[in-house]
Design an enzyme around this catalytic site. Structure first.
Site, PDB file in Angstrom:
ATOM      1  N   CYS A 158       0.822  -1.231   0.000  1.00  0.00           N
ATOM      2  CA  CYS A 158       0.000   0.000   0.000  1.00  0.00           C
ATOM      3  C   CYS A 158       0.845   1.265   0.000  1.00  0.00           C
ATOM      4  CB  CYS A 158      -0.937   0.005   1.195  1.00  0.00           C
ATOM      5  SG  CYS A 158      -2.146  -1.326   1.138  1.00  0.00           S
TER       6      CYS A 158
ATOM      7  N   HIS B  11      -3.565   7.570   1.964  1.00  0.00           N
ATOM      8  CA  HIS B  11      -3.930   6.227   1.499  1.00  0.00           C
ATOM      9  C   HIS B  11      -5.335   5.922   2.024  1.00  0.00           C
ATOM     10  CE1 HIS B  11      -4.010   2.035   0.727  1.00  0.00           C
ATOM     11  NE2 HIS B  11      -3.773   1.658   1.972  1.00  0.00           N
TER      12      HIS B  11
ATOM     13  N   ASN C 220     -10.039  -0.027  -0.427  1.00  0.00           N
ATOM     14  CA  ASN C 220      -8.578   0.027  -0.361  1.00  0.00           C
ATOM     15  C   ASN C 220      -8.001  -0.544  -1.663  1.00  0.00           C
ATOM     16  OD1 ASN C 220      -5.867  -0.277   0.160  1.00  0.00           O
ATOM     17  ND2 ASN C 220      -6.146  -1.106   2.220  1.00  0.00           N
TER      18      ASN C 220
HETATM   19  O1  UT7 Z   1      -3.863  -0.745   3.538  1.00  0.00           O
HETATM   20  C1  UT7 Z   1      -3.219  -1.705   4.294  1.00  0.00           C
HETATM   21  C2  UT7 Z   1      -3.363  -1.386   5.710  1.00  0.00           C
HETATM   22  N1  UT7 Z   1      -4.567  -1.963   6.234  1.00  0.00           N
HETATM   23  C3  UT7 Z   1      -5.265  -1.267   7.089  1.00  0.00           C
HETATM   24  O2  UT7 Z   1      -4.929  -0.160   7.367  1.00  0.00           O
HETATM   25  C4  UT7 Z   1      -6.418  -1.945   7.756  1.00  0.00           C
HETATM   26  C5  UT7 Z   1      -6.350  -1.679   9.220  1.00  0.00           C
HETATM   27  N2  UT7 Z   1      -7.406  -2.299   9.979  1.00  0.00           N
HETATM   28  C6  UT7 Z   1      -8.718  -1.924   9.869  1.00  0.00           C
HETATM   29  O3  UT7 Z   1      -9.070  -1.107   9.056  1.00  0.00           O
HETATM   30  C7  UT7 Z   1      -9.704  -2.518  10.862  1.00  0.00           C
HETATM   31  O4  UT7 Z   1      -8.990  -3.174  11.875  1.00  0.00           O
HETATM   32  C8  UT7 Z   1     -10.711  -3.501  10.227  1.00  0.00           C
HETATM   33  C9  UT7 Z   1     -11.696  -2.736   9.376  1.00  0.00           C
HETATM   34  C10 UT7 Z   1      -9.962  -4.522   9.392  1.00  0.00           C
HETATM   35  C11 UT7 Z   1     -11.506  -4.225  11.307  1.00  0.00           C
HETATM   36  O5  UT7 Z   1     -12.155  -3.292  12.170  1.00  0.00           O
HETATM   37  P1  UT7 Z   1     -12.004  -3.424  13.757  1.00  0.00           P
HETATM   38  O6  UT7 Z   1     -12.853  -2.378  14.333  1.00  0.00           O
HETATM   39  O7  UT7 Z   1     -10.535  -3.376  14.072  1.00  0.00           O
HETATM   40  O8  UT7 Z   1     -12.652  -4.825  14.054  1.00  0.00           O
HETATM   41  P2  UT7 Z   1     -11.995  -6.166  14.668  1.00  0.00           P
HETATM   42  O9  UT7 Z   1     -11.011  -6.760  13.716  1.00  0.00           O
HETATM   43  O10 UT7 Z   1     -11.507  -5.877  16.059  1.00  0.00           O
HETATM   44  O11 UT7 Z   1     -13.263  -7.111  14.732  1.00  0.00           O
HETATM   45  C12 UT7 Z   1     -14.407  -6.770  15.524  1.00  0.00           C
HETATM   46  C13 UT7 Z   1     -15.518  -7.785  15.257  1.00  0.00           C
HETATM   47  C14 UT7 Z   1     -15.043  -9.231  15.321  1.00  0.00           C
HETATM   48  O12 UT7 Z   1     -16.069  -9.995  15.922  1.00  0.00           O
HETATM   49  P3  UT7 Z   1     -15.970 -10.441  17.465  1.00  0.00           P
HETATM   50  O13 UT7 Z   1     -14.689 -11.252  17.570  1.00  0.00           O
HETATM   51  O14 UT7 Z   1     -15.910  -9.171  18.247  1.00  0.00           O
HETATM   52  O15 UT7 Z   1     -17.218 -11.234  17.667  1.00  0.00           O
HETATM   53  C15 UT7 Z   1     -14.917  -9.645  13.884  1.00  0.00           C
HETATM   54  O16 UT7 Z   1     -15.086 -11.011  13.680  1.00  0.00           O
HETATM   55  O17 UT7 Z   1     -16.026  -7.608  13.911  1.00  0.00           O
HETATM   56  C16 UT7 Z   1     -16.068  -8.877  13.263  1.00  0.00           C
HETATM   57  N3  UT7 Z   1     -15.891  -8.656  11.832  1.00  0.00           N
HETATM   58  C17 UT7 Z   1     -16.919  -8.478  10.979  1.00  0.00           C
HETATM   59  N4  UT7 Z   1     -18.247  -8.456  11.191  1.00  0.00           N
HETATM   60  C18 UT7 Z   1     -19.032  -8.249  10.110  1.00  0.00           C
HETATM   61  C19 UT7 Z   1     -14.734  -8.583  11.135  1.00  0.00           C
HETATM   62  N5  UT7 Z   1     -14.988  -8.362   9.823  1.00  0.00           N
HETATM   63  C20 UT7 Z   1     -16.342  -8.300   9.716  1.00  0.00           C
HETATM   64  C21 UT7 Z   1     -17.211  -8.107   8.639  1.00  0.00           C
HETATM   65  N6  UT7 Z   1     -18.534  -8.066   8.872  1.00  0.00           N
HETATM   66  N7  UT7 Z   1     -16.763  -7.907   7.370  1.00  0.00           N
END
Ligand code: UT7
Length: 325
Positions: free
Chosen positions: A115, A252, A282
């Site tokens: 990225c 980005h 992204n």
């Molecule tokens: O460009 C490269 C660099 N990449 C990035 O900058 C990405 C950085 N990370 C992020 O943008 C965020 O961490 C995400 C968008 C990937 C995830 O958001 P988050 O607020 O950090 O959520 P999390 O990973 O802590 O997950 C929270 C909950 C989980 O469920 P439980 O364990 O709390 O029951 C996940 O399983 O959200 C769940 N979850 C989803 N639910 C519905 C994860 N993905 C999804 C989904 N739909 N697509």
């Protein structure tokens, strides 16, 4: 003291026709429009056709950037493609782009910094131009991240899209001040010890397959705001400018919450931050030139504006660059 600056003289972008909405994705994987919008800001992404390789997207973006600069492919002596989704392991996608554009024999290669690739590639091109080793460069960010998705993994497949953006770069004489047109300074970083947070689980020298993108999203998130903010401060210091002087911040486009977090940490005016993550998702190395082109075409960014771009991605790599358009 007069010196040669690397000026951005043209910007262009290209998105494949097919749009995939959150609603559509929620029919095939356990997610919802509400979750995706709330956690990321993403509403839709573009997806390349099966017979539309990364080089095709790159070529269209390049043609539009060349037209914007009033140049033709015959003028181009350097092509750098920032991509993590090349058409093939080799030749470099840049070589294919050179051929498809019918550009003359010159320098052409890819930069792989995921990225952060566009920021890295811009700094590499700056080296060629400012030392007099290139007169008309194309720096292209082109990605088909949808090819790397595991469509059963809701934690990654909703986040990425396909697209391409390009800058034409040419030398311009400057006075050595922050008023000069062109690249003023940058900061680039990599911390390979964190590579397991965001990677692809395949490759020619390991599995012999392309593999799928894997990410521990919340850990990448934690590093993103801090690392990006530090790189922006370093790039502004290297450029002799201050944060309040920045006209437009073109980040980005990974997650609206990261963009907002960086803005709040650095005290950036949110009306001066370009965000296209809702429309493009992204697109890795393509996201910055796609966002730049969007904000130029809609009249927000104007010639003479002081721009700061930043990115962070797999590696982990991150970086920022300041330039005057
Ligand atoms: O460009 C490269 C660099 N990449 C990035 O900058 C990405 C950085 N990370 C992020 O943008 C965020 O961490 C995400 C968008 C990937 C995830 O958001 P988050 O607020 O950090 O959520 P999390 O990973 O802590 O997950 C929270 C909950 C989980 O469920 P439980 O364990 O709390 O029951 C996940 O399983 O959200 C769940 N979850 C989803 N639910 C519905 C994860 N993905 C999804 C989904 N739909 N697509």
């Amino acid at each position: 003291m007069s010196l040669i600056r690397t000026a951005v003289t043209g910007v262009g972008s290209f998105l494949p026709e097919t749009i995939v909405t959150n609603e559509e994705l929620s029919k095939t994987v356990d997610t919802s429009d509400e979750w995706i919008v709330e956690r990321t800001g993403i509403r839709q992404r573009h997806r390349a056709a099966d017979d539309q390789p990364t080089s095709d997207l790159a070529v269209e973006a390049a043609r539009r950037a060349l037209a914007d600069a009033g140049k033709t492919a015959a003028d181009v002596d350097l092509i750098i493609v920032a991509t993590t989704t090349p058409d093939s392991t080799f030749p470099a996608t840049a070589a294919l782009v050179q051929s498809k554009l019918c550009a003359p024999v010159g320098i052409a290669f890819d930069v792989q910094a995921v990225c952060s690739g566009f920021v890295y590639a811009l700094s590499v091109a700056d080296g060629f131009i400012s030392r007099g080793n290139a007169k008309c460069a194309l720096v292209i960010g082109a990605e088909e991240m949808t090819r790397l998705m595991d469509w059963s993994d809701r934690t990654t497949c909703v986040l990425f899209g396909d697209g391409a953006g390009a800058f034409v770069l040419e030398p311009r004489e400057g006075a050595g001040t922050k008023e000069d047109q062109g690249v003023l300074g940058f900061a680039l970083r990599c911390d390979g010890s964190k590579s397991e947070l965001l990677y692809v689980d395949g490759g020619p020298a390991t599995t012999g397959t392309v593999g799928h993108l894997r990410m521990i999203g919340n850990q990448v998130f934690r590093h993103a705001v801090v690392n990006i903010s530090e790189a922006i401060v370093a790039a502004t210091e290297a450029s002799g400018i201050t944060i309040p002087e920045i006209d437009w911040f073109v980040p980005h486009q990974a997650n609206q919450r990261i963009i907002r977090g960086v803005g709040e940490r650095l005290g950036l005016d949110e009306n001066r931050v370009v965000s296209t993550v809702d429309m493009h998702a992204n697109t890795s190395a393509a996201s910055i030139p796609l966002a730049m082109d969007t904000a130029i075409k809609d009249g927000r960014i104007k010639r003479g504006d002081l721009i700061v771009i930043e990115a962070m991605g797999g590696g982990l790599t991150w970086g920022a660059c300041a330039f005057r358009l």
